[in-house]
Design a protein around this motif. Sequence first.
Motif, PDB file in Angstrom:
ATOM      1  N   TRP A  99       4.046-101.139  87.915  1.00  8.71           N
ATOM      2  CA  TRP A  99       3.090-102.024  87.244  1.00  8.71           C
ATOM      3  C   TRP A  99       3.765-102.670  86.046  1.00  8.71           C
ATOM      4  CZ3 TRP A  99      -0.631-102.475  90.520  1.00  8.71           C
ATOM      5  CH2 TRP A  99      -0.994-101.378  91.316  1.00  8.71           C
ATOM      6  N   PRO A 100       3.265-103.852  85.626  1.00 13.90           N
ATOM      7  CA  PRO A 100       3.900-104.513  84.487  1.00 13.90           C
ATOM      8  C   PRO A 100       3.856-103.669  83.210  1.00 13.90           C
ATOM      9  CG  PRO A 100       2.035-105.818  85.342  1.00 13.90           C
ATOM     10  CD  PRO A 100       2.185-104.639  86.229  1.00 13.90           C
ATOM     11  N   LEU A 101       4.980-103.624  82.532  1.00 12.37           N
ATOM     12  CA  LEU A 101       5.066-102.918  81.252  1.00 12.37           C
ATOM     13  C   LEU A 101       5.372-103.926  80.154  1.00 12.37           C
ATOM     14  CD1 LEU A 101       7.243 -99.749  82.066  1.00 12.37           C
ATOM     15  CD2 LEU A 101       4.756 -99.921  81.856  1.00 12.37           C
ATOM     16  N   PRO A 102       4.990-103.643  78.908  1.00 10.13           N
ATOM     17  CA  PRO A 102       5.327-104.541  77.800  1.00 10.13           C
ATOM     18  C   PRO A 102       6.843-104.785  77.770  1.00 10.13           C
ATOM     19  CG  PRO A 102       3.800-102.840  77.079  1.00 10.13           C
ATOM     20  CD  PRO A 102       4.199-102.488  78.478  1.00 10.13           C
ATOM     21  N   LYS A 103       7.226-106.070  77.702  1.00 15.69           N
ATOM     22  CA  LYS A 103       8.641-106.418  77.912  1.00 15.69           C
ATOM     23  C   LYS A 103       9.578-105.879  76.840  1.00 15.69           C
ATOM     24  CE  LYS A 103       7.044-110.454  80.323  1.00 15.69           C
ATOM     25  NZ  LYS A 103       6.404-111.734  80.130  1.00 15.69           N
ATOM     26  N   ASN A 104       9.089-105.760  75.606  1.00 21.56           N
ATOM     27  CA  ASN A 104       9.998-105.342  74.535  1.00 21.56           C
ATOM     28  C   ASN A 104       9.918-103.869  74.187  1.00 21.56           C
ATOM     29  OD1 ASN A 104      10.911-107.949  74.293  1.00 21.56           O
ATOM     30  ND2 ASN A 104       9.216-108.501  72.929  1.00 21.56           N
ATOM     31  N   ILE A 105       9.091-103.144  74.899  1.00 22.47           N
ATOM     32  CA  ILE A 105       9.063-101.700  74.625  1.00 22.47           C
ATOM     33  C   ILE A 105      10.085-101.051  75.552  1.00 22.47           C
ATOM     34  CG2 ILE A 105       7.681 -99.595  74.613  1.00 22.47           C
ATOM     35  CD1 ILE A 105       5.259-101.230  73.848  1.00 22.47           C
ATOM     36  N   LYS A 106      11.167-100.584  74.938  1.00 22.99           N
ATOM     37  CA  LYS A 106      12.276-100.090  75.762  1.00 22.99           C
ATOM     38  C   LYS A 106      12.316 -98.568  75.803  1.00 22.99           C
ATOM     39  CE  LYS A 106      14.062-104.231  76.309  1.00 22.99           C
ATOM     40  NZ  LYS A 106      13.433-104.989  77.360  1.00 22.99           N
ATOM     41  N   THR A 262       0.364 -94.759  87.057  1.00 18.45           N
ATOM     42  CA  THR A 262      -0.770 -95.636  86.719  1.00 18.45           C
ATOM     43  C   THR A 262      -0.285 -96.940  86.091  1.00 18.45           C
ATOM     44  OG1 THR A 262      -1.048 -94.928  84.413  1.00 18.45           O
ATOM     45  CG2 THR A 262      -2.119 -93.572  86.110  1.00 18.45           C
ATOM     46  N   PRO A 263      -1.149 -97.954  86.107  1.00 16.21           N
ATOM     47  CA  PRO A 263      -0.866 -99.144  85.307  1.00 16.21           C
ATOM     48  C   PRO A 263      -0.814 -98.759  83.826  1.00 16.21           C
ATOM     49  CG  PRO A 263      -2.688 -99.541  86.814  1.00 16.21           C
ATOM     50  CD  PRO A 263      -2.400 -98.075  86.866  1.00 16.21           C
ATOM     51  N   GLY A 499      -2.747-108.296  82.878  1.00 17.38           N
ATOM     52  CA  GLY A 499      -1.949-108.236  84.104  1.00 17.38           C
ATOM     53  C   GLY A 499      -1.710-109.633  84.644  1.00 17.38           C
ATOM     54  N   ALA A 500      -2.766-110.444  84.683  1.00 13.56           N
ATOM     55  CA  ALA A 500      -2.634-111.811  85.203  1.00 13.56           C
ATOM     56  C   ALA A 500      -1.748-112.645  84.274  1.00 13.56           C
ATOM     57  CB  ALA A 500      -4.012-112.443  85.354  1.00 13.56           C
ATOM     58  N   LEU A 501      -1.836-112.392  82.965  1.00  6.29           N
ATOM     59  CA  LEU A 501      -1.012-113.171  82.028  1.00  6.29           C
ATOM     60  C   LEU A 501       0.463-112.819  82.124  1.00  6.29           C
ATOM     61  CD1 LEU A 501      -3.251-113.384  78.846  1.00  6.29           C
ATOM     62  CD2 LEU A 501      -2.508-115.269  80.302  1.00  6.29           C
ATOM     63  N   TYR A 502       0.754-111.703  82.752  1.00  9.74           N
ATOM     64  CA  TYR A 502       2.148-111.329  82.993  1.00  9.74           C
ATOM     65  C   TYR A 502       2.800-112.300  83.977  1.00  9.74           C
ATOM     66  CZ  TYR A 502       5.623-107.611  82.615  1.00  9.74           C
ATOM     67  OH  TYR A 502       6.727-106.870  82.304  1.00  9.74           O
ATOM     68  N   TYR A 503       1.984-112.885  84.834  1.00  9.49           N
ATOM     69  CA  TYR A 503       2.514-113.785  85.874  1.00  9.49           C
ATOM     70  C   TYR A 503       2.118-115.234  85.656  1.00  9.49           C
ATOM     71  CZ  TYR A 503       3.577-109.354  87.946  1.00  9.49           C
ATOM     72  OH  TYR A 503       4.079-108.095  88.136  1.00  9.49           O
ATOM     73  N   PHE A 504       1.064-115.462  84.887  1.00  6.37           N
ATOM     74  CA  PHE A 504       0.621-116.835  84.606  1.00  6.37           C
ATOM     75  C   PHE A 504       0.679-117.058  83.094  1.00  6.37           C
ATOM     76  CE2 PHE A 504      -2.209-115.593  88.280  1.00  6.37           C
ATOM     77  CZ  PHE A 504      -1.536-116.332  89.235  1.00  6.37           C
TER      78      PHE A 504
END
Length: 703
Positions: A99-106, A262-263, A499-504
């Motif tokens: 599932w999409p994860l926050p991009k800058n949390i490493k 989980t998401p 979730g949708a804003l991850y792709y749009f």
Amino acid sequence: MIKFDKDFALIRTKEFLLELKKNNNQLYINKIGHKDTNHIIDNKEPSNLIMTLPNMTFSYYGECDYRESLFYAHYEDGSFSDHFVFTYFEKENNVNNKWPLPKNIKEYLVINYVNERDTISIKHYLGIDEVNNTVASFYKVINKKEKSLLVNRLMSLQLDFDDDGYSFYTFNGKWGDERNITVHQEEIGTFINESKSGASSAQSHPGIIFFKNNDYYLFNLIFSGNHKEIIHNSHLHTTRVLIGANDFMMNIHLGVGEEFITPCATLTYGKSLNDLSLSSQAFINSNIRYDDGVFPLIFNSWEAEEFNLNKSNWPSLAKKAKELGIDTFVFDDGWFGVNRNDTDHDIGDWTWNEKKMGSIPFVKKTLNELGLKFGLWIEPESLSPLSNVWDEMKKFALIKEGDTPVLLRGTYALDYSNKELRDYLFNKLERSLATYKPDYVKWDYNRSIVDIGLKNKNYGSFYFDYVEGFYDLINRLRKRFPNIIFEGCSSGGNRFDSGALYYFGSIWTSDCTDARKRITIQENTALMYPLKSMTNHISASPNQQTNKKSSIHDRINVALFGQMGVEQNLSNIDEYELNNIKEAFKFYNQYKDLILNGEYYFSNIFNPLHTWTVVDKAKDHAIALLIKLVDKKDKLTLVGLDENKHYNVVSRHQDNASDIVINNISGKELMEEGIEVKDSYLESDKEDNEINISTRVLVINSI
Ligand code: GLA
């Protein structure tokens, strides 16, 4: 900052803190709230008399705790209780989650739990965006040795508070009326906010704002499907908050060695509602939202011509759109198939209708000559039985043999959990997009899921698999066509979520374009999501959805605060409106950068007289919207300026009101005393409006 040793972990952002402490093999919340809180939670040991466990971030069935739990499962022997212990903390850097994860949390803190029999382990991942006061949380269950494990619930985030008396906002609505705030006061018992329609939904948005005194928490979910938020106020006046993908019809089978993840849920903290919204918007901008880096100025054909768009009218609309300053002409619904003249036909047939629209070379030539980009609408998650593709595609429809399937807006839902369908659709859409070469695509999703007719499958993971399938297909298309701008839509704002804003990069905020309603929809959405994630179109008056009138200025002023566009019939509007829209686009282009990238502040949105202000970081430039929803003489105060700076203020020119020009006024005065605004509605509008709206836009520059 994330710190831990054997028995203790500290998660701290700029303003928020969560401390976890081990005691007798259990992990309890020691402190939670503002970073300076000195309230230490008294975690009493569990006993049969207490019948509730102390404050934790992980709960399950099998202790003397009858509150809603984060994890429920059934075991091979028929049992459904368990006992877990906390084992150890660790840090993980390259965390994988489908599932999409926050991009800058490493980096994630991983909290490990195992059951007494050592047959199941649970991993809880916690990461932070320190600057934006946001914590990311998700769980994984691993079946180590159980012959068979049925997971019936695994949520994404749990927080226990040792008190109650919280208030919270949920965002509820319906088509054309999304994200209204419902104010709740916590009461003993369980409160559930959820969606079961397959999408995050217009009815109940996954975000919940939970608050008491000066502590504000936004619980949100990076997931576009069914979700569930539970607020459980126990008989001991403690509060548990749970958020995750909905466990509705969930029954996930895990064999030995298999796992379920989980998401990701997010928790954003703020000291006020505005503070919370600033952090959430910044977090979503930097970690979630798909950033194309471009913001097209769109003409959309839907409210202009609906299904009547054809080769005899679109070229003149395109010409007018160009005159206005539009850069992208979007063919909304109706350009495909052979009979797409109503909602009953041809969804699934993504081939250009040359007879109706003219040939593709003709379209390209016309748009190129005008200097316009080309946009298309698609609805790839549904299928019309009345279409050429029905025979070929019906095996993918979510209909149950022997039943009368539910036809919604003339379509059946497609089974996105099926990879064969996704491959089929990828090839089909790939062919169309590669041939027609649009610059922009609006991905719509107009029906919810009801019939679940699948063949030979474990249906217990269907609602998860569907969303995974949706993300998979849009992701594949994005990779294949990196230069196409994809905008999300679901009958307007029925799937407006992280979730949708991850792709749009943006989502059509609502099908309702009535200026007054849009104020509520946009400002409530902005409590969680950045202005640039919302698309707003100027439309006709009286409004198509509400039949209410509003002046062209109010329609412009409200649409300015987001990605602006136009969606009305340009061939029959008068010169006056056309000129005003033209001026509005010039204004928008001049201030677009500030509007889309500035910090967004608002005064009390529950007051019918209130303001929005977008300010640059240095607090030298701002654009404000003054909103009057009642006939009342009062001053409107701004928020977010520098009280020590002095500003010149000038209104965007509106010919239905006199210009506002104020020189050398202090930020303090603007924020404390405010500006008086005269009504600017027209008498003719007033007759049709039970509520009169007057808006003004101000340009504010420091001296
Ligand atoms: C949905 C969308 C609209 C429009 C129509 C077309 O309702 O939200 O913007 O695209 O579908 O059918």
